[in-house]
Scaffold this motif. Structure first.
Motif, PDB file in Angstrom:
ATOM      1  N   GLU A 139      45.658 -37.678 -19.603  1.00  0.00           N
ATOM      2  CA  GLU A 139      45.136 -38.822 -18.856  1.00  0.00           C
ATOM      3  C   GLU A 139      43.647 -38.599 -18.607  1.00  0.00           C
ATOM      4  N   ALA A 140      42.856 -39.576 -19.018  1.00  0.00           N
ATOM      5  CA  ALA A 140      41.417 -39.487 -18.755  1.00  0.00           C
ATOM      6  C   ALA A 140      41.152 -39.995 -17.341  1.00  0.00           C
ATOM      7  N   SER A 166      42.972 -41.605 -23.251  1.00  0.00           N
ATOM      8  CA  SER A 166      44.279 -41.272 -22.673  1.00  0.00           C
ATOM      9  C   SER A 166      45.366 -41.553 -23.703  1.00  0.00           C
ATOM     10  N   GLY A 167      46.356 -40.685 -23.761  1.00  0.00           N
ATOM     11  CA  GLY A 167      47.451 -40.945 -24.692  1.00  0.00           C
ATOM     12  C   GLY A 167      48.286 -39.700 -24.919  1.00  0.00           C
ATOM     13  N   THR A 179      38.233 -35.376 -17.182  1.00  0.00           N
ATOM     14  CA  THR A 179      37.276 -36.258 -16.507  1.00  0.00           C
ATOM     15  C   THR A 179      36.494 -37.101 -17.507  1.00  0.00           C
ATOM     16  N   ILE A 180      36.487 -38.412 -17.286  1.00  0.00           N
ATOM     17  CA  ILE A 180      35.732 -39.330 -18.135  1.00  0.00           C
ATOM     18  C   ILE A 180      34.249 -38.958 -18.072  1.00  0.00           C
ATOM     19  N   GLY A 181      33.601 -38.953 -19.230  1.00  0.00           N
ATOM     20  CA  GLY A 181      32.187 -38.626 -19.301  1.00  0.00           C
ATOM     21  C   GLY A 181      31.915 -37.149 -19.510  1.00  0.00           C
ATOM     22  N   ARG A 182      32.968 -36.328 -19.375  1.00  0.00           N
ATOM     23  CA  ARG A 182      32.825 -34.883 -19.575  1.00  0.00           C
ATOM     24  C   ARG A 182      33.390 -34.503 -20.939  1.00  0.00           C
ATOM     25  N   LYS A 183      33.365 -33.196 -21.198  1.00  0.00           N
ATOM     26  CA  LYS A 183      33.907 -32.666 -22.441  1.00  0.00           C
ATOM     27  C   LYS A 183      35.369 -32.281 -22.224  1.00  0.00           C
TER      28      LYS A 183
END
Length: 102
Positions: free
Chosen positions: A101-102, A78-79, A15-19
């Protein structure tokens, strides 16, 4: 003893914004290997701010434990991630690439 092929433990989605925590494990190397991470085939520098390629990324990298911690995760992260184990015996060993994937 040279390192065996390490295993990259990479979350398939985060999740974007998380760790997000990525781990590299290797069981046979003696002395214990140090770890490096690659994203899409490019070596991740110890300090992302030192690199034009990775300056939008926020992570910490522990070469001794093989942990790569994104905090916070961004869409840029992501990558395909590969880790590499190296000690002073034999040649460095790379894991298979794992997509995050973010």
């Amino acid at each position: 003893v040279p390192p065996s092929k390490p295993v990259a433990h990479v979350p398939s989605s985060a999740t974007i914004g998380r760790k997000a925590v990525l781990r590299c494990t290797e069981s046979e190397g003696s002395p214990p290997p140090t770890f490096r991470w690659y994203k899409d085939g490019m070596l991740l520098p110890a300090d992302p701010k030192s690199s034009l390629t990775f300056r939008n990324s926020s992570y910490t990298l522990d070469a001794a434990t093989g942990e790569l911690i994104f905090e916070p995760l961004s869409a840029f992260d992501s990558g395909d991630y590969t880790c590499e184990a190296t000690n002073n015996v034999g040649s460095p060993q790379k894991s298979s690439a794992v997509r995050m994937e973010a």
